[in-house]
Design a protein around this motif. Structure first.
Motif, PDB file in Angstrom:
ATOM      1  N   TRP A 190       0.556 -10.289  16.125  1.00  0.00           N
ATOM      2  CA  TRP A 190       0.443 -11.174  17.284  1.00  0.00           C
ATOM      3  C   TRP A 190       0.689 -10.389  18.570  1.00  0.00           C
ATOM      4  O   TRP A 190       1.627  -9.576  18.632  1.00  0.00           O
ATOM      5  CB  TRP A 190       1.477 -12.311  17.233  1.00  0.00           C
ATOM      6  N   GLY A 191      -0.116 -10.661  19.592  1.00  0.00           N
ATOM      7  CA  GLY A 191       0.196 -10.181  20.922  1.00  0.00           C
ATOM      8  C   GLY A 191       1.132 -11.175  21.580  1.00  0.00           C
ATOM      9  O   GLY A 191       1.021 -12.386  21.362  1.00  0.00           O
ATOM     10  N   SER A 225      -0.714 -14.662  20.763  1.00  0.00           N
ATOM     11  CA  SER A 225      -2.143 -14.829  20.507  1.00  0.00           C
ATOM     12  C   SER A 225      -2.705 -13.624  19.789  1.00  0.00           C
ATOM     13  O   SER A 225      -2.079 -12.554  19.725  1.00  0.00           O
ATOM     14  CB  SER A 225      -2.897 -15.044  21.826  1.00  0.00           C
ATOM     15  N   HIS A 226      -3.897 -13.799  19.262  1.00  0.00           N
ATOM     16  CA  HIS A 226      -4.677 -12.679  18.727  1.00  0.00           C
ATOM     17  C   HIS A 226      -6.145 -13.056  18.785  1.00  0.00           C
ATOM     18  O   HIS A 226      -6.513 -14.225  18.644  1.00  0.00           O
ATOM     19  CB  HIS A 226      -4.281 -12.344  17.284  1.00  0.00           C
ATOM     20  N   GLY A 227      -6.962 -12.057  19.018  1.00  0.00           N
ATOM     21  CA  GLY A 227      -8.403 -12.237  18.979  1.00  0.00           C
ATOM     22  C   GLY A 227      -8.971 -11.572  17.744  1.00  0.00           C
ATOM     23  O   GLY A 227      -8.312 -10.752  17.101  1.00  0.00           O
ATOM     24  N   SER A 236     -13.278 -14.729  17.725  1.00  0.00           N
ATOM     25  CA  SER A 236     -12.322 -15.818  17.549  1.00  0.00           C
ATOM     26  C   SER A 236     -11.091 -15.578  18.402  1.00  0.00           C
ATOM     27  O   SER A 236     -10.778 -14.449  18.775  1.00  0.00           O
ATOM     28  CB  SER A 236     -11.919 -15.923  16.074  1.00  0.00           C
ATOM     29  N   THR A 237     -10.375 -16.651  18.680  1.00  0.00           N
ATOM     30  CA  THR A 237      -9.094 -16.588  19.378  1.00  0.00           C
ATOM     31  C   THR A 237      -8.149 -17.609  18.763  1.00  0.00           C
ATOM     32  O   THR A 237      -8.531 -18.760  18.543  1.00  0.00           O
ATOM     33  CB  THR A 237      -9.253 -16.905  20.879  1.00  0.00           C
ATOM     34  N   VAL A 238      -6.936 -17.166  18.459  1.00  0.00           N
ATOM     35  CA  VAL A 238      -5.863 -18.053  18.005  1.00  0.00           C
ATOM     36  C   VAL A 238      -4.696 -17.839  18.964  1.00  0.00           C
ATOM     37  O   VAL A 238      -4.269 -16.704  19.182  1.00  0.00           O
ATOM     38  CB  VAL A 238      -5.423 -17.739  16.564  1.00  0.00           C
ATOM     39  N   ARG A 239      -4.180 -18.930  19.548  1.00  0.00           N
ATOM     40  CA  ARG A 239      -3.151 -18.793  20.581  1.00  0.00           C
ATOM     41  C   ARG A 239      -2.172 -19.962  20.470  1.00  0.00           C
ATOM     42  O   ARG A 239      -2.580 -21.093  20.206  1.00  0.00           O
ATOM     43  CB  ARG A 239      -3.811 -18.800  21.960  1.00  0.00           C
ATOM     44  N   GLN A 249       5.184 -26.215  22.198  1.00  0.00           N
ATOM     45  CA  GLN A 249       4.745 -26.788  20.922  1.00  0.00           C
ATOM     46  C   GLN A 249       3.243 -27.112  20.951  1.00  0.00           C
ATOM     47  O   GLN A 249       2.806 -28.222  20.605  1.00  0.00           O
ATOM     48  CB  GLN A 249       5.565 -28.032  20.591  1.00  0.00           C
ATOM     49  N   MET A 250       2.473 -26.094  21.353  1.00  0.00           N
ATOM     50  CA  MET A 250       1.034 -26.292  21.497  1.00  0.00           C
ATOM     51  C   MET A 250       0.307 -25.046  21.013  1.00  0.00           C
ATOM     52  O   MET A 250       0.769 -23.925  21.176  1.00  0.00           O
ATOM     53  CB  MET A 250       0.693 -26.543  22.970  1.00  0.00           C
ATOM     54  N   GLY A 251      -0.864 -25.275  20.401  1.00  0.00           N
ATOM     55  CA  GLY A 251      -1.681 -24.150  19.967  1.00  0.00           C
ATOM     56  C   GLY A 251      -3.157 -24.506  19.989  1.00  0.00           C
ATOM     57  O   GLY A 251      -3.523 -25.681  19.952  1.00  0.00           O
ATOM     58  N   VAL A 252      -3.998 -23.481  20.069  1.00  0.00           N
ATOM     59  CA  VAL A 252      -5.447 -23.685  20.091  1.00  0.00           C
ATOM     60  C   VAL A 252      -6.117 -22.592  19.272  1.00  0.00           C
ATOM     61  O   VAL A 252      -5.663 -21.447  19.252  1.00  0.00           O
ATOM     62  CB  VAL A 252      -5.985 -23.703  21.548  1.00  0.00           C
ATOM     63  N   VAL A 253      -7.180 -22.966  18.587  1.00  0.00           N
ATOM     64  CA  VAL A 253      -7.994 -22.005  17.860  1.00  0.00           C
ATOM     65  C   VAL A 253      -9.456 -22.254  18.236  1.00  0.00           C
ATOM     66  O   VAL A 253      -9.914 -23.403  18.288  1.00  0.00           O
ATOM     67  CB  VAL A 253      -7.790 -22.099  16.333  1.00  0.00           C
TER      68      VAL A 253
END
Length: 498
Positions: A302-303, A314-316, A324-327, A333-337
């Motif tokens: 993870w960055g 996050s990581h790409g 892709s991006t996962v953050r 308490q929030m995340g997005v993919v």
């Protein structure tokens, strides 16, 4: 063909803060010519948004859904780091003991790094090695064979001296998991992570994805046209980037990160273990160019940075035809993919916009900045090409007939480079990466632009004292000495051709 019809949101509704988000996504898709993508957002332990946009198969007009499988590329790395954390929970791994305590056959080019590199270093890009990606990219070698060739790869920095992204070290982390668990990396991740999280369609190979009913094809823009391209199989370095998943199933992964290792009452990895995975290990760079961003560190897969004052991990990921991006923002308490079937910055732009909206902040102009940066990059590339052409000595023909450059040349890690004469041109084949060579000057030939990952690179053909072409030197990794391929003896070439 219209690329922008969205599938329905998973729960039929969306937070009011996402009003207008569809329009933003569609504009990004149009700007970057993205055939299809999917987005999911989690907040306070729940999936609040999951939607597909565009097409997973343009020709058949098959739409993306939240369940469509995409290659997630290097977003796979956090799974490998978490698998190591699970083994540490069980007392089978000490993050700070030498890797050789567990892998006695582990050997790098540098003796000190071989003796002192730790499991922690494998997943934090501190080995001292530059990328050396063309050892594995397109190569037929197995994971074991790649592992055995690490000793031939020159480092560019001492151990622990600098953050240098390296996929082969994550592959080695996979080998470590295999030795400690007694099974394959794939089996361990499925049994200890996928199964507890209910990630039933996620898998480890594009060969498996294509057997599923809902998967995306890979696409790439070529000469102004979006085209389907072949899947890139990277199973050998799977622990660094071969996982395929959907946004629906990746929300389970996000909830694990935000839930301190627990999902629906089940502790998949200890809170302490996951905390270690999330903890910065080395400064990774970054700058203060924009007010929203901050310096970056790297944890384990993870960055870590601050986004508009909010701690963010996050990581790409990117592999042929997919980005892709996962953050996630742990305090919020929030995340997005975001998963896409295009080689573009779209996933990161969309993730940032989603976070801005969910935080109730003004929308930062990331989309325009990306277009501006792309324009500057094109200008820089054109300038570099012009400068390179100006350096070329135009009245400097090759010293030999073309046939004298042909043959097979070997490197112990980068494998076999085959040079053939076809008509009045030389062509090359580096373990499946192929293209034409045009004469630059003297005994230097240049790969055609855009032909392969080697596009634009120069190959210098070298002579022995007898005046015979016996080596090819290529600056594959600019931070280390040129990679030198040595001509195979004629008898060996005959044997390999049988």
């Amino acid at each position: 063909i219209c690329l922008l019809k969205p599938a329905q949101a998973q729960d039929g509704s969306a937070p009011p803060s996402l009003n207008g988000f569809d329009g933003f996504v569609e504009q990004v898709m149009k700007d970057w010519r993205v055939p299809g993508l999917a987005v999911a957002i989690v907040k306070d332990g729940k999936v609040v948004y999951a939607k597909g946009y565009g097409y997973r198969d343009l020709k058949k007009e098959m739409k993306v859904t939240p369940d469509t499988l995409f290659a997630i590329g290097s977003c796979s790395k956090a799974f490998t780091a978490t698998a190591l954390a699970i083994l540490a929970d069980e007392g089978k791994l000490d993050w700070d003991k030498p890797v050789r305590d567990y892998l006695p056959d582990f050997r790098l080019y540098d003796a000190y790094a071989t003796a002192h590199l730790r499991p922690r270093d494998l997943v934090t890009h501190q080995s001292g090695l530059p990328r050396h990606d063309l050892v594995w990219y397109g190569s037929p070698l197995t994971r074991k064979e790649l592992f055995e060739r690490l000793r031939y790869l020159e480092p560019s920095k001492p151990l622990h001296a600098k953050y240098q992204y390296n996929n082969l070290m994550f592959m080695t982390a996979g080998v470590l998991i295999e030795r400690l668990s007694g099974g394959t990396w794939e089996e361990f991740v499925r049994r200890r992570i996928f199964d507890p999280l209910g990630m039933k369609t996620s898998n480890f190979s594009v060969a498996d994805s294509q057997k599923m009913p809902d998967f995306s094809l890979p696409y790439q823009e070529q000469r102004g046209e979006v085209k389907e391209i072949p899947f890139r199989n990277i199973d050998a370095v799977g622990p660094a980037g071969s996982i395929n998943s959907s946004v629906s199933e990746m929300t389970r992964w996000l909830l694990l990160q935000l839930g301190k290792g627990k999902v629906e009452g089940r502790q998949v990895v200890s809170e302490k273990g996951l905390g270690e995975v999330h903890t910065p290990q080395i400064v990774a760079g970054g700058d203060l160019k924009y007010d929203e961003s901050f310096y970056a560190s790297y944890a384990m897969g993870w960055g870590v940075t601050s986004y508009r004052g909010h701690p963010a991990l996050s990581h790409g990921g990117g592999i042929d035809g997919f980005t892709s991006t996962v953050r996630f923002l742990p305090k919020d308490q929030m995340g997005v993919v975001v998963l896409t079937n295009s080689s573009s910055p779209a996933s990161g732009l969309i993730a940032s916009n989603a976070i801005d909206r969910m935080l109730g902040l003004s929308e930062a102009p990331w989309a325009q900045r990306a277009k501006d940066d792309a324009a500057k990059a094109r200008e820089a590339q054109a300038k570099a090409r012009a400068e390179d052409e100006a350096k070329r000595k135009k009245d400097a023909p090759p010293t030999h007939a073309l046939r004298d450059y042909a043959g097979q040349f070997e490197h112990p890690a980068y494998q076999t480079l085959t040079i053939t004469e076809e008509g009045e041109q030389l062509k090359f084949d580096l373990h499946g990466l192929t293209g034409g060579l045009k004469h630059y000057h003297y005994d230097i030939f240049q790969v055609a632009e855009g032909a392969t990952p080697l596009g634009g690179i120069k190959m210098a053909f070298l002579m022995n004292r007898a005046g015979e072409i016996d080596r090819v030197a290529i600056a594959i990794e600019p931070s280390v000495k040129e990679i030198v391929f040595t001509r195979k003896p004629a008898e060996q070439m005959k044997a390999s051709a049988r």
